[in-house]
Write a protein that holds these residues in place. Sequence first.
Motif, mmCIF file in Angstrom:
data_model
loop_
_atom_site.group_PDB
_atom_site.id
_atom_site.type_symbol
_atom_site.label_atom_id
_atom_site.label_comp_id
_atom_site.label_asym_id
_atom_site.label_seq_id
_atom_site.Cartn_x
_atom_site.Cartn_y
_atom_site.Cartn_z
ATOM 1 N N VAL A 110 0.853 -1.192 0.000
ATOM 2 C CA VAL A 110 0.000 0.000 0.000
ATOM 3 C C VAL A 110 0.886 1.238 0.000
ATOM 4 O O VAL A 110 1.651 1.461 0.949
ATOM 5 C CB VAL A 110 -0.932 0.022 1.221
ATOM 6 C CG1 VAL A 110 -1.780 1.289 1.198
ATOM 7 C CG2 VAL A 110 -1.822 -1.216 1.238
ATOM 8 N N GLU A 111 0.764 2.034 -1.071
ATOM 9 C CA GLU A 111 1.537 3.265 -1.169
ATOM 10 C C GLU A 111 0.779 4.433 -0.529
ATOM 11 O O GLU A 111 -0.453 4.439 -0.484
ATOM 12 C CB GLU A 111 1.820 3.639 -2.631
ATOM 13 C CG GLU A 111 2.551 2.595 -3.442
ATOM 14 C CD GLU A 111 1.627 1.738 -4.268
ATOM 15 O OE1 GLU A 111 2.055 1.189 -5.292
ATOM 16 O OE2 GLU A 111 0.444 1.622 -3.877
ATOM 17 N N SER A 112 1.534 5.411 -0.085
ATOM 18 C CA SER A 112 0.952 6.650 0.433
ATOM 19 C C SER A 112 1.971 7.767 0.262
ATOM 20 O O SER A 112 3.150 7.513 -0.005
ATOM 21 C CB SER A 112 0.546 6.502 1.900
ATOM 22 O OG SER A 112 1.680 6.218 2.700
ATOM 23 N N GLY A 113 1.511 9.002 0.420
ATOM 24 C CA GLY A 113 2.407 10.143 0.389
ATOM 25 C C GLY A 113 2.391 10.948 -0.894
ATOM 26 O O GLY A 113 3.080 11.962 -0.997
ATOM 27 N N GLY A 114 1.633 10.511 -1.877
ATOM 28 C CA GLY A 114 1.549 11.271 -3.101
ATOM 29 C C GLY A 114 0.803 12.585 -2.889
ATOM 30 O O GLY A 114 0.214 12.831 -1.842
ATOM 31 N N GLY A 115 0.851 13.438 -3.916
ATOM 32 C CA GLY A 115 0.157 14.715 -3.824
ATOM 33 C C GLY A 115 0.582 15.641 -4.940
ATOM 34 O O GLY A 115 1.203 15.214 -5.914
ATOM 35 N N SER A 116 0.225 16.902 -4.770
ATOM 36 C CA SER A 116 0.552 17.925 -5.760
ATOM 37 C C SER A 116 1.537 18.917 -5.161
ATOM 38 O O SER A 116 1.302 19.414 -4.051
ATOM 39 C CB SER A 116 -0.719 18.654 -6.198
ATOM 40 O OG SER A 116 -1.613 17.766 -6.833
ATOM 41 N N VAL A 117 2.603 19.197 -5.900
ATOM 42 C CA VAL A 117 3.609 20.150 -5.445
ATOM 43 C C VAL A 117 4.058 20.989 -6.627
ATOM 44 O O VAL A 117 3.862 20.605 -7.790
ATOM 45 C CB VAL A 117 4.840 19.453 -4.820
ATOM 46 C CG1 VAL A 117 4.459 18.714 -3.560
ATOM 47 C CG2 VAL A 117 5.508 18.519 -5.827
ATOM 48 N N GLN A 118 4.697 22.088 -6.318
ATOM 49 C CA GLN A 118 5.290 22.902 -7.367
ATOM 50 C C GLN A 118 6.699 22.402 -7.677
ATOM 51 O O GLN A 118 7.329 21.716 -6.853
ATOM 52 C CB GLN A 118 5.336 24.362 -6.933
ATOM 53 C CG GLN A 118 3.966 25.016 -6.857
ATOM 54 C CD GLN A 118 4.044 26.522 -6.660
ATOM 55 O OE1 GLN A 118 4.982 27.024 -6.057
ATOM 56 N NE2 GLN A 118 3.048 27.232 -7.172
ATOM 57 N N ALA A 119 7.157 22.723 -8.861
ATOM 58 C CA ALA A 119 8.515 22.343 -9.258
ATOM 59 C C ALA A 119 9.517 22.833 -8.220
ATOM 60 O O ALA A 119 9.399 23.946 -7.712
ATOM 61 C CB ALA A 119 8.839 22.919 -10.625
ATOM 62 N N GLY A 120 10.469 21.966 -7.911
ATOM 63 C CA GLY A 120 11.451 22.275 -6.887
ATOM 64 C C GLY A 120 11.073 21.784 -5.512
ATOM 65 O O GLY A 120 11.909 21.780 -4.595
ATOM 66 N N GLY A 121 9.832 21.338 -5.353
ATOM 67 C CA GLY A 121 9.365 20.861 -4.070
ATOM 68 C C GLY A 121 9.763 19.420 -3.793
ATOM 69 O O GLY A 121 10.463 18.782 -4.598
ATOM 70 N N SER A 122 9.311 18.917 -2.658
ATOM 71 C CA SER A 122 9.664 17.569 -2.223
ATOM 72 C C SER A 122 8.426 16.794 -1.778
ATOM 73 O O SER A 122 7.450 17.387 -1.319
ATOM 74 C CB SER A 122 10.652 17.624 -1.053
ATOM 75 O OG SER A 122 11.859 18.246 -1.418
ATOM 76 N N LEU A 123 8.504 15.496 -1.920
ATOM 77 C CA LEU A 123 7.506 14.572 -1.390
ATOM 78 C C LEU A 123 8.222 13.324 -0.905
ATOM 79 O O LEU A 123 9.282 12.969 -1.419
ATOM 80 C CB LEU A 123 6.484 14.179 -2.458
ATOM 81 C CG LEU A 123 5.412 15.179 -2.858
ATOM 82 C CD1 LEU A 123 4.622 14.644 -4.052
ATOM 83 C CD2 LEU A 123 4.473 15.463 -1.697
ATOM 84 N N ARG A 124 7.600 12.649 0.058
ATOM 85 C CA ARG A 124 8.120 11.373 0.520
ATOM 86 C C ARG A 124 7.031 10.325 0.386
ATOM 87 O O ARG A 124 5.986 10.420 1.030
ATOM 88 C CB ARG A 124 8.570 11.457 1.972
ATOM 89 C CG ARG A 124 9.317 10.214 2.444
ATOM 90 C CD ARG A 124 9.456 10.207 3.944
ATOM 91 N NE ARG A 124 10.465 9.270 4.412
ATOM 92 C CZ ARG A 124 10.494 8.768 5.647
ATOM 93 N NH1 ARG A 124 9.581 9.151 6.532
ATOM 94 N NH2 ARG A 124 11.445 7.928 5.997
ATOM 95 N N LEU A 125 7.284 9.344 -0.454
ATOM 96 C CA LEU A 125 6.363 8.238 -0.621
ATOM 97 C C LEU A 125 6.717 7.112 0.335
ATOM 98 O O LEU A 125 7.890 6.872 0.624
ATOM 99 C CB LEU A 125 6.401 7.714 -2.052
ATOM 100 C CG LEU A 125 6.154 8.721 -3.175
ATOM 101 C CD1 LEU A 125 6.151 7.993 -4.518
ATOM 102 C CD2 LEU A 125 4.867 9.478 -2.963
ATOM 103 N N SER A 126 5.692 6.418 0.792
ATOM 104 C CA SER A 126 5.878 5.239 1.633
ATOM 105 C C SER A 126 5.171 4.062 1.000
ATOM 106 O O SER A 126 4.152 4.220 0.325
ATOM 107 C CB SER A 126 5.321 5.478 3.032
ATOM 108 O OG SER A 126 5.993 6.519 3.695
ATOM 109 N N CYS A 127 5.700 2.895 1.244
ATOM 110 C CA CYS A 127 5.084 1.655 0.771
ATOM 111 C C CYS A 127 5.065 0.698 1.952
ATOM 112 O O CYS A 127 6.109 0.200 2.380
ATOM 113 C CB CYS A 127 5.878 1.061 -0.381
ATOM 114 S SG CYS A 127 5.325 -0.581 -0.906
#
Length: 126
Positions: free
Chosen positions: A5-22
């Motif tokens: 099960v993945e989580s952590g996706g979303g919408s960001v602007q260029a240059g931003g960061s996200l952390r996905l988990s599985c």
Amino acid sequence: QVQLVESGGGSVQAGGSLRLSCAASGRTFSSYVMGWFRQAPGKGREFVAGITRSGGSIDYADSVKGRFTISRDNAKNTMYLQMNNLKPEDTAVYYCAADPTRTIASMRLRARADYWGQGTQVTVSS
């Protein structure tokens, strides 16, 4: 068998960061080679990063090297993908994958694995 099960996706602007988990079910997470893949609209599924059972060996697609970091915590049955300096071309559905026998190279070459999560959307705007 393992469920992912993945989580952590979303919408960001260029240059931003996200952390996905599985998050993986079961007690044999450490016996699986793990990987992250992505699929953009109208394109095929592509390899992003892979990590061996112990985490001792890692591989990245050239397009994400230096920006993404894959890791795993076998005690928590969880794999992560830290994504920094995101670009609009990183927009895709991101999938985690697990395989008990394939190598990272094999998963990368054929974009195949025995088990897949349902995917999480990552959208990067310019």
